[in-house]
Every structure is written in structure tokens, then in C-alpha cells.
Design a protein around this motif. Structure first.
Motif, PDB file in Angstrom:
ATOM      1  N   GLU A   1       1.107 -23.462 -42.082  1.00 53.43           N
ATOM      2  CA  GLU A   1       2.332 -23.515 -42.872  1.00 53.43           C
ATOM      3  C   GLU A   1       2.699 -24.943 -43.299  1.00 53.43           C
TER       4      GLU A   1
ATOM      5  N   SER B   1       0.802 -20.958 -35.168  1.00 54.80           N
ATOM      6  CA  SER B   1       1.699 -20.551 -34.082  1.00 54.80           C
ATOM      7  C   SER B   1       2.061 -19.063 -34.075  1.00 54.80           C
TER       8      SER B   1
ATOM      9  N   ARG C   1       0.948  -7.191 -35.371  1.00 46.80           N
ATOM     10  CA  ARG C   1       0.045  -8.096 -36.095  1.00 46.80           C
ATOM     11  C   ARG C   1      -1.414  -7.749 -35.812  1.00 46.80           C
TER      12      ARG C   1
ATOM     13  N   GLN D   1      13.698 -17.993 -38.352  1.00 42.07           N
ATOM     14  CA  GLN D   1      12.776 -17.942 -39.488  1.00 42.07           C
ATOM     15  C   GLN D   1      12.320 -16.497 -39.708  1.00 42.07           C
TER      16      GLN D   1
ATOM     17  N   THR E   1       8.468 -13.696 -34.440  1.00 37.45           N
ATOM     18  CA  THR E   1       8.779 -12.965 -33.211  1.00 37.45           C
ATOM     19  C   THR E   1      10.213 -13.295 -32.761  1.00 37.45           C
TER      20      THR E   1
ATOM     21  N   GLY F   1       2.331 -15.614 -32.594  1.00 36.14           N
ATOM     22  CA  GLY F   1       2.269 -14.936 -31.310  1.00 36.14           C
ATOM     23  C   GLY F   1       1.444 -13.669 -31.471  1.00 36.14           C
TER      24      GLY F   1
ATOM     25  N   GLU G   1       5.342 -15.720 -25.091  1.00 31.97           N
ATOM     26  CA  GLU G   1       4.283 -15.225 -25.966  1.00 31.97           C
ATOM     27  C   GLU G   1       3.036 -16.095 -25.886  1.00 31.97           C
TER      28      GLU G   1
HETATM   29  N1  ARG Z   1       5.691 -18.017 -32.612  1.00 25.55           N
HETATM   30  C1  ARG Z   1       6.503 -17.404 -33.597  1.00 25.55           C
HETATM   31  C2  ARG Z   1       5.835 -16.141 -34.119  1.00 25.55           C
HETATM   32  O1  ARG Z   1       4.832 -15.783 -33.651  1.00 25.55           O
HETATM   33  C3  ARG Z   1       6.838 -18.316 -34.750  1.00 25.55           C
HETATM   34  C4  ARG Z   1       5.712 -18.882 -35.503  1.00 25.55           C
HETATM   35  C5  ARG Z   1       6.210 -19.723 -36.636  1.00 25.55           C
HETATM   36  N2  ARG Z   1       5.159 -20.503 -37.182  1.00 25.55           N
HETATM   37  C6  ARG Z   1       5.324 -21.351 -38.214  1.00 25.55           C
HETATM   38  N3  ARG Z   1       4.299 -22.002 -38.650  1.00 25.55           N
HETATM   39  N4  ARG Z   1       6.496 -21.449 -38.763  1.00 25.55           N
HETATM   40  O2  ARG Z   1       6.318 -15.501 -35.011  1.00 25.55           O
END
Ligand code: ARG
Length: 251
Positions: free
Chosen positions: A37, A95, A102, A140, A144, A97, A206
Motif C-alpha cells: 500500500e 500487513s 480472505r 481503515q 480486520t 491478517g 492476528e
Molecule cells: N492487519 C490489518 C488487516 O489485516 C490491517 C492491514 C492494513 N494494511 C495496510 N497496508 N494498510 O486488515
């Protein structure tokens, strides 16, 4: 009309027939395409124009260990796994989880770190799940954090944002009472704004992993072998200590 239907069917078939590149094909091409990202510090972010972070360095180390060059592609978080299905890149390190939902759409590597979703607020703000009752929480989208905060009964409102940094900004501007994000990212944010933020409880834990297109077994195998080598030869520990002051691998 018939023609349109025919053209559409052909397109669908072509899309379905498009194959993810196997490890042999990637190796033969000499370059692996990795997507992330670029807005999730210190995991993947931009320092000026330079893409950097723990996951960027780890992805680059994996490519080096595998003997191929790397091409980085950045995409909004919510598009990353979709682009994998469209063969726009070979794997994603951002990142994610590991979740059953998924795992229906993509295949995951072995985890490259273990973490949790934490409550972050201003001093005196909510610190526990119980404290979130009646409060507005910023997260966001597609994460997760959203899934887990949505399960807490009594939360007044869950506000979603395209980027985690927008969720943080909402907290800072007083448009949310709390922000839920990664615990290591939270610690980093708390450290960079002394006295302005505090980290509360973990809401869940996670395992974070790289994702490949569903069925790309040859690539997952290489990624896992490479990650294991970097974990055994000190590279992983060095990177982890550099970014977090500790080793964040799963134990
Ligand atoms: N660990 C969280 C998930 O699995 C957030 C990952 C957000 N990653 C990022 N590049 N913004 O959803």
C-alpha cells in the motif's frame, strides 16, 4: 445484442484463463512484482518519494534471496487482493491478517509477523472495549479492525476511511474518540507524538502473511522457504529490530 454477449463471454473466459505466473516463469523473467500500500508506517510507507518500511525491506530481501529483481507496485489497501486475482503482480505484502474470508480468495504464505488490533486514543480517552460503548471509532476500510470493532456491542459509530492515516487524523481532529489499528504501528505513532496519544487494550490478535493468487503453489513454496532462510540467517531479526526495537516474528 448476440455479438455483445459473445464478446462479454470471451472476455470473461480470457480473464478466467489468465494464469498467475508460476515461480519458474517469474525466475525466467528475472523480476518479481510485489504489491503493497505505502501508507502503513512503519510496515510500508513513503519517505518522500521512496517506498520503504519493514515489509518493503523484507520483500526486497526475499527477492534478493530468491535471486530476482523486484518491481514494487503500490495500490490502495482495498484493491490489493483484487489486483492479485487479475494477475497485476505476483504477491502482496501489506500487513494482511490471515482470515477465513480472505483465504477463500487468495493463498497465504507462512506468517511474517504476529500482532494485534489495538485501541489508540488521546490521553484520557477510551482504553478498553467496554470504554468504546457510546463512542465513535475510526478504522481503515477493508481491515480486520473494521470487522472486529463492528462486533463490539454499543459502539455509537464506526467511521471508515480509505487510509489508516485518515483514521488517525480523524482521532487527532476530534472527529473520533478512538482509532483502532495495528499495535506496533500504534506504538510507533505514540512515540512520534509524545503526550498526544496513548495505546489501550488489544481487541484481538492476528497472524500477518503475504498473499499470492489462489492456487499459486510454486510461489508460496518459494516465499516460505525464503522467509525461513531470512529468519534463520539473522536478516529478519536485524530488520525487525531496526523498525521496532524487537523481534516481531510469530512464536
Ligand atoms: N492487519 C490489518 C488487516 O489485516 C490491517 C492491514 C492494513 N494494511 C495496510 N497496508 N494498510 O486488515
Amino acid at each position: 445484442m448476440k455479438r455483445t454477449i459473445l464478446a462479454l463471454t470471451t472476455l470473461t473466459l480470457l480473464a478466467a484463463a489468465a494464469q498467475a505466473r508460476t515461480w519458474d516463469q517469474i525466475k525466467a523473467s528475472g523480476t518479481i512484482k510485489i504489491a503493497t500500500e505505502g501508507a502503513f508506517k512503519p510496515f510500508n510507507y513513503f519517505e518522500g518519494k521512496k517506498l520503504t518500511g519493514f515489509e518493503v525491506d523484507l520483500g526486497t530481501a526475499i527477492a534478493k534471496q530468491l535471486g530476482v529483481k523486484v518491481e514494487w507496485i503500490t495500490q490502495p489497501f482495498d484493491n490489493l487482493l483484487i489486483g492479485l486475482g487479475q494477475d497485476r503482480y505476483d504477491f502482496v505484502i501489506a500487513s494482511h491478517g490471515i482470515t477465513p474470508e480472505r483465504a477463500k480468495a487468495v493463498d497465504f504464505s507462512d506468517p511474517h509477523y504476529c500482532t494485534g488490533g489495538a485501541i489508540i486514543s488521546k490521553p484520557g480517552g477510551p482504553k478498553t472495549a467496554a470504554d468504546l460503548v457510546g463512542k465513535t471509532v475510526a478504522v481503515q476500510v477493508g481491515t480486520t479492525y473494521l470487522d472486529n470493532v463492528s462486533k463490539i456491542k454499543g459502539v455509537k459509530e464506526v467511521k471508515t476511511f480509505p487510509k489508516d492515516t485518515d483514521a488517525e487524523a480523524a482521532l487527532m481532529a476530534g472527529r473520533a474518540d478512538a482509532w483502532v489499528s495495528d499495535k506496533f504501528l500504534g506504538l510507533d505513532a505514540v512515540k512520534s507524538m509524545p503526550g498526544k496519544l496513548v495505546q489501550g487494550d488489544l481487541l484481538f490478535q492476528e497472524k500477518i502473511a503475504m498473499a499470492v493468487k489462489k492456487g499459486n503453489e510454486s510461489l508460496v513454496k518459494e516465499l516460505n522457504a525464503s522467509l525461513a532462510k531470512l529468519e534463520n540467517n539473522g536478516t529478519y531479526a536485524k530488520l525487525s529490530n531496526q523498525y521496532f526495537g524487537q523481534d516481531i516474528r510469530c512464536r
